[in-house]
Motif scaffolding. Structure first.
Motif, PDB file in Angstrom:
ATOM      1  N   VAL A   1       0.858  -1.192   0.000  1.00 43.91           N
ATOM      2  CA  VAL A   1       0.000   0.000   0.000  1.00 43.91           C
ATOM      3  C   VAL A   1       0.891   1.237   0.000  1.00 43.91           C
ATOM      4  O   VAL A   1       1.629   1.470   0.960  1.00 43.91           O
TER       5      VAL A   1
ATOM      6  N   SER B   1       2.262   5.176   0.167  1.00 42.62           N
ATOM      7  CA  SER B   1       1.946   6.285   1.075  1.00 42.62           C
ATOM      8  C   SER B   1       1.086   7.336   0.388  1.00 42.62           C
ATOM      9  O   SER B   1       0.363   8.090   1.040  1.00 42.62           O
ATOM     10  N   GLU B   2       1.162   7.389  -0.939  1.00 38.99           N
ATOM     11  CA  GLU B   2       0.312   8.265  -1.735  1.00 38.99           C
ATOM     12  C   GLU B   2      -0.251   7.450  -2.901  1.00 38.99           C
ATOM     13  O   GLU B   2       0.456   6.627  -3.488  1.00 38.99           O
ATOM     14  N   VAL B   3      -1.514   7.689  -3.243  1.00 40.26           N
ATOM     15  CA  VAL B   3      -2.118   6.942  -4.354  1.00 40.26           C
ATOM     16  C   VAL B   3      -2.137   7.819  -5.600  1.00 40.26           C
ATOM     17  O   VAL B   3      -2.192   9.044  -5.516  1.00 40.26           O
TER      18      VAL B   3
ATOM     19  N   VAL C   1     -10.879   7.620  -3.478  1.00 41.99           N
ATOM     20  CA  VAL C   1     -10.412   7.803  -2.093  1.00 41.99           C
ATOM     21  C   VAL C   1     -11.339   8.764  -1.353  1.00 41.99           C
ATOM     22  O   VAL C   1     -11.751   8.503  -0.210  1.00 41.99           O
TER      23      VAL C   1
ATOM     24  N   SER D   1     -13.652   7.769   1.814  1.00 41.82           N
ATOM     25  CA  SER D   1     -13.345   8.501   3.046  1.00 41.82           C
ATOM     26  C   SER D   1     -14.590   9.199   3.597  1.00 41.82           C
ATOM     27  O   SER D   1     -14.846   9.171   4.815  1.00 41.82           O
TER      28      SER D   1
ATOM     29  N   CYS E   1      -6.330  -1.989  -2.633  1.00 43.16           N
ATOM     30  CA  CYS E   1      -5.312  -1.008  -2.250  1.00 43.16           C
ATOM     31  C   CYS E   1      -5.949   0.258  -1.683  1.00 43.16           C
ATOM     32  O   CYS E   1      -5.509   0.773  -0.644  1.00 43.16           O
ATOM     33  N   ILE E   2      -6.998   0.746  -2.330  1.00 39.71           N
ATOM     34  CA  ILE E   2      -7.658   1.970  -1.861  1.00 39.71           C
ATOM     35  C   ILE E   2      -8.340   1.740  -0.520  1.00 39.71           C
ATOM     36  O   ILE E   2      -8.308   2.604   0.368  1.00 39.71           O
TER      37      ILE E   2
ATOM     38  N   ARG F   1      -7.440  -0.365   1.840  1.00 38.36           N
ATOM     39  CA  ARG F   1      -6.383  -0.397   2.857  1.00 38.36           C
ATOM     40  C   ARG F   1      -5.814   1.004   3.104  1.00 38.36           C
ATOM     41  O   ARG F   1      -5.548   1.388   4.254  1.00 38.36           O
ATOM     42  N   TYR F   2      -5.624   1.761   2.028  1.00 40.90           N
ATOM     43  CA  TYR F   2      -5.062   3.107   2.151  1.00 40.90           C
ATOM     44  C   TYR F   2      -5.986   4.015   2.964  1.00 40.90           C
ATOM     45  O   TYR F   2      -5.545   4.692   3.906  1.00 40.90           O
TER      46      TYR F   2
ATOM     47  N   ALA G   1      -6.106   3.008   6.631  1.00 36.98           N
ATOM     48  CA  ALA G   1      -4.879   3.386   7.342  1.00 36.98           C
ATOM     49  C   ALA G   1      -4.926   4.867   7.724  1.00 36.98           C
ATOM     50  O   ALA G   1      -4.548   5.245   8.843  1.00 36.98           O
ATOM     51  N   GLN G   2      -5.407   5.705   6.795  1.00 37.98           N
ATOM     52  CA  GLN G   2      -5.556   7.132   7.086  1.00 37.98           C
ATOM     53  C   GLN G   2      -6.568   7.358   8.205  1.00 37.98           C
ATOM     54  O   GLN G   2      -6.368   8.177   9.103  1.00 37.98           O
TER      55      GLN G   2
END
Length: 342
Positions: free
Chosen positions: A13, A15-17, A24, A28, A55-56, A58-59, A62-63
């Motif tokens: 994953v 740190s930036e997508v 995202v 969010s 991936c999105i 998980r990203y 995490a945020q």
């Protein structure tokens, strides 16, 4: 040549997508009530394979956990965890409440134990949720006010067709986040980001990254697999960079490795269908179902088998040839003969 192999893994994953900002933001916003003690609507992530859904998820989570540490996340891959017991156990394990749970533990007891883990919100990511053999676990999750689902699947119609009425009615109002295939430019940019972090400088050229993106046809999983395979081949040969010859060999090699891994992950009944198609070369649905029923003790319904076959089509394992009445199934490609990855 390879500076950080982790970056070339499928489950890495970043740190930036790149090129998924709208998705995202949408996810969010859907999960934002967790920051103020609320419960968000169920979230659905729909799209083809290799478009960044996992991936999105998980990203974004995490945020979210950085902003609200009380939120706990349980990630469940329904390729392997496809029963109610396995889903509930996986959630309990993720939040540290699976102690003394055995295979003989009643499923209702697992649900009761999960219902008592109300010391903070839990987000359950059910990846490949259309692989579930039973949807009772979805009903369980909906009943728990402190548990919020994020459901990942290829297509909405096929997913909801597999739900029973009580699950369908409760989840129908959830938020949909839809993912399209990456364009060649988008996928090349994603690969460039991975290469910059994973490889030594000048290991791969921009034109080679575009060639990889073009060969991957919008599937980031395939693109990253080709890049990984090429880098490992070049490194084994002692080369300081990926040559065009290495790249040309890596493209079919990576596709074969991905397909083989997917076949190995098929659940029992899907594997029987796959093997029957493999042995037949090309087969009509009626003959396929008949041979499948001959090989298994407790065959699934025809609707379930159609869902299984559709899933294998999505994953580029088999292809459906012709229209409904004259349709046949055959393998997309022979998995033998390629070198594979080590």
């Amino acid at each position: 040549m390879i500076a950080d192999d982790r970056v070339l893994r499928e489950d890495f994953v970043p740190s930036e997508v790149v090129h998924r900002h709208d998705e995202v933001s949408h996810l969010s916003e859907t999960l934002e009530p967790l920051l103020s003690g609320g419960r968000p609507d169920p979230a659905f992530l729909f799209g083809p394979t290799g478009v960044g859904k996992t991936c999105i998820a998980r990203y974004v989570l995490a945020q979210l956990c950085e902003q609200e540490p009380r939120v706990r996340v349980a990630y469940v891959n329904c390729w392997q965890k496809y029963t109610r017991f396995r889903v509930l156990y996986s959630i309990l394990e993720a939040v540290g409440r699976a102690t003394d749970v055995h295979r003989s533990t009643p499923k209702d007891e697992l649900f009761e134990r999960l219902s008592r883990t109300d010391d903070g919100p839990i987000v359950v990511v059910l990846d490949e949720v259309d692989q579930l053999e039973e949807t009772a676990a979805l009903y369980d999750i909906h009943r728990l006010s402190h548990v919020s689902p994020v459901l990942i699947a290829n297509r909405e119609v096929e997913l909801f067709a597999g739900f029973d009425d009580r699950v369908r009615s409760r989840l129908h109002a959830g938020t949909r986040v839809r993912f399209d295939r990456y364009g060649t430019d988008e996928l090349a940019a994603i690969l460039a980001e991975r290469a910059a972090k994973a490889l030594e400088p000048a290991s791969v050229s921009e034109s080679q990254l575009r060639a990889i993106a073009d060969a991957a046809s919008g599937d980031a999983r395939v693109g990253i697999g080709i890049l990984r395979s090429a880098a490992r081949r070049a490194e084994r040969q002692g080369s300081a960079s990926i040559t065009d010859d290495v790249l040309e060999a890596a493209i079919p090699d990576a596709r074969t490795a991905i397909r083989r891994k997917t076949v190995e992950g098929l659940i029992e009944h899907q594997r029987v269908l796959y093997d029957v198609i493999d042995e037949a070369g090309e087969i009509e649905p009626g003959d396929l179902y008949a041979e499948y029923e001959r090989r298994v003790e407790e065959p699934k319904t025809n609707r379930t088998l159609r869902n299984y076959l559709t899933k294998m089509v999505h994953y580029d394992l088999i292809e459906a040839v012709g229209e409904r009445r004259g349709r046949t199934y055959r393998l997309v490609d022979d998995l033998g003969g390629a070198e594979g990855e080590s």
